[in-house]
Design an enzyme around this catalytic site. Sequence first.
Site, short mmCIF file in Angstrom:
data_model
loop_
_atom_site.label_atom_id
_atom_site.label_comp_id
_atom_site.label_asym_id
_atom_site.label_seq_id
_atom_site.Cartn_x
_atom_site.Cartn_y
_atom_site.Cartn_z
N SER A 3 0.81 -1.23 0.00
CA SER A 3 0.00 0.00 0.00
C SER A 3 0.84 1.28 0.00
O SER A 3 0.53 2.21 -0.76
CB SER A 3 -0.97 0.01 1.18
N THR A 42 -5.37 -2.71 8.52
CA THR A 42 -5.24 -4.09 8.08
C THR A 42 -5.13 -5.01 9.29
O THR A 42 -5.31 -4.57 10.44
CB THR A 42 -4.08 -4.25 7.08
N LYS A 77 -8.93 -4.49 11.97
CA LYS A 77 -10.13 -4.03 11.25
C LYS A 77 -11.40 -4.02 12.11
O LYS A 77 -12.19 -3.09 12.06
CB LYS A 77 -10.36 -4.89 10.00
N ASP A 131 -12.80 -2.98 1.00
CA ASP A 131 -12.43 -4.34 0.58
C ASP A 131 -13.55 -4.96 -0.24
O ASP A 131 -13.31 -5.73 -1.17
CB ASP A 131 -12.17 -5.22 1.82
N GLY A 178 -12.24 -19.97 4.42
CA GLY A 178 -11.80 -18.97 5.39
C GLY A 178 -13.02 -18.27 5.98
O GLY A 178 -14.07 -18.17 5.32
N GLY A 195 -11.97 -11.66 8.47
CA GLY A 195 -12.46 -10.38 7.97
C GLY A 195 -12.56 -10.35 6.45
O GLY A 195 -13.52 -9.78 5.90
N TYR A 215 -1.84 -12.04 -1.97
CA TYR A 215 -0.95 -11.53 -3.02
C TYR A 215 0.48 -11.64 -2.56
O TYR A 215 0.78 -11.56 -1.37
CB TYR A 215 -1.32 -10.09 -3.42
P1 NAP Z 1 -8.14 -13.21 9.50
O1 NAP Z 1 -9.31 -12.39 9.91
O2 NAP Z 1 -7.00 -13.40 10.43
O3 NAP Z 1 -8.71 -14.67 9.08
C1 NAP Z 1 -7.85 -15.66 8.64
C2 NAP Z 1 -8.65 -16.87 8.15
O4 NAP Z 1 -7.72 -17.79 7.57
C3 NAP Z 1 -9.39 -17.62 9.23
O5 NAP Z 1 -10.54 -18.18 8.67
C4 NAP Z 1 -8.38 -18.73 9.60
O6 NAP Z 1 -8.97 -19.89 10.07
C5 NAP Z 1 -7.80 -19.03 8.26
N1 NAP Z 1 -6.45 -19.58 8.35
C6 NAP Z 1 -5.36 -18.99 8.87
N2 NAP Z 1 -4.28 -19.80 8.75
C7 NAP Z 1 -4.74 -20.93 8.13
C8 NAP Z 1 -4.12 -22.15 7.74
N3 NAP Z 1 -2.81 -22.35 7.93
N4 NAP Z 1 -4.87 -23.09 7.14
C9 NAP Z 1 -6.19 -22.89 6.94
N5 NAP Z 1 -6.85 -21.76 7.29
C10 NAP Z 1 -6.11 -20.79 7.89
O7 NAP Z 1 -7.51 -12.66 8.16
P2 NAP Z 1 -8.26 -11.91 6.96
O8 NAP Z 1 -8.23 -10.45 7.18
O9 NAP Z 1 -9.57 -12.58 6.73
O10 NAP Z 1 -7.26 -12.20 5.75
C11 NAP Z 1 -7.20 -13.50 5.14
C12 NAP Z 1 -6.30 -13.44 3.92
O11 NAP Z 1 -6.83 -12.54 2.96
C13 NAP Z 1 -4.88 -12.92 4.24
O12 NAP Z 1 -3.96 -13.74 3.61
C14 NAP Z 1 -4.80 -11.56 3.61
O13 NAP Z 1 -3.54 -11.33 3.05
C15 NAP Z 1 -5.82 -11.67 2.50
N6 NAP Z 1 -6.41 -10.34 2.24
C16 NAP Z 1 -6.18 -9.77 1.05
C17 NAP Z 1 -6.70 -8.53 0.76
C18 NAP Z 1 -6.43 -7.92 -0.57
O14 NAP Z 1 -6.70 -6.74 -0.73
N7 NAP Z 1 -5.95 -8.68 -1.53
C19 NAP Z 1 -7.49 -7.85 1.71
C20 NAP Z 1 -7.73 -8.49 2.93
C21 NAP Z 1 -7.17 -9.72 3.19
P3 NAP Z 1 -9.26 -20.18 11.63
O15 NAP Z 1 -10.50 -19.42 11.96
O16 NAP Z 1 -9.46 -21.65 11.64
O17 NAP Z 1 -8.06 -19.70 12.38
#
Ligand code: NAP
Length: 268
Positions: free
Chosen positions: A20, A64, A68, A104, A129, A132, A217
């Site tokens: 970013s 992030t 959030k 998002d 997943g 957030g 990414y």
């Molecule tokens: P979060 O709120 O911490 O949630 C993470 C999720 O991933 C939870 O469902 C967790 O499961 C699961 N998880 C974590 N480690 C895992 C593993 N080793 N095997 C299987 N499941 C796993 O994170 P988030 O904000 O939702 O972000 C998730 C992903 O999206 C991140 O990688 C982030 O980089 C990406 N993202 C990208 C953008 C973009 O603009 N491209 C924006 C936001 C997020 P549990 O509940 O079982 O722990």
Amino acid sequence: MSTLPGRLVLLGHPVAHSASPRFQNAALHAAGIPLRYEALDVAVEDLDATLQGLALVNGAGNVTIPHKETVAARCTRLTALAKRCAAVNVFWHEDHALCGDNTDVAGVEFVASALLQGRTAGARVALIGAGGAAAAVLCAAERWDGAQVRLYNRHMSRAESLAQRFSRFTQVVPSVADAVRDATLVVNATPVGMHDDALPVPIDLLPEDASVFDLVYRPAETAWVRLAREAGHRAADGEGMLLEQGARAFERWFGREPDRGVMWRAMH
Ligand code: NAP
């Protein structure tokens, strides 16, 4: 926002990996706005003090992982979408009040509708997943006529509580295979594949016509996106979403569109 914010920041922990600052600073420079976008690594216990400091200087920025949901809870004013997601990735101040939005969702919408070639109505989404980012996917899918989501998460209880908020069109399933069966769009909303070539969904489980959307990414494409594309699927990683959420955030802060071409080039 009529006056420029005193500081423009990304609040997260960690933030060093984030693209970013690169593309936001390029957009600021191209627009002639005399501000620098700074990544602030803020531990959970320091978030409230940081927000108080930002309030004093009319601060604005992005949020992030892992802040959030907390920032959403701290906002005096939330857009309807941020309320629905219960998560804020963009904040600013208005009359000294902390305001939050969620761009998002627009980022998801932008990439998903391109992958589905506009055919979001009736989409069958497999969502892996339940954090957030998954909530942002559900907020986007909620607007697609007749779309259905099958949600899988390794901890079922988290999947159940997220699905409850979107129960009209979301069903929790016990395995990845159950989620992807008959899907037209398969979405990875976990960090799997961020640091290595692990696959959130085996390629041979993907239905023949399914598109693949990896929210992760990396500097190069993720292994999942590369292999899915090699197997004939339309596929995109999280770069397009990141850029679109950032462009919408810029519009929130400055009331005008950034140059997305400049942002895209700064990312590469
Ligand atoms: P979060 O709120 O911490 O949630 C993470 C999720 O991933 C939870 O469902 C967790 O499961 C699961 N998880 C974590 N480690 C895992 C593993 N080793 N095997 C299987 N499941 C796993 O994170 P988030 O904000 O939702 O972000 C998730 C992903 O999206 C991140 O990688 C982030 O980089 C990406 N993202 C990208 C953008 C973009 O603009 N491209 C924006 C936001 C997020 P549990 O509940 O079982 O722990």
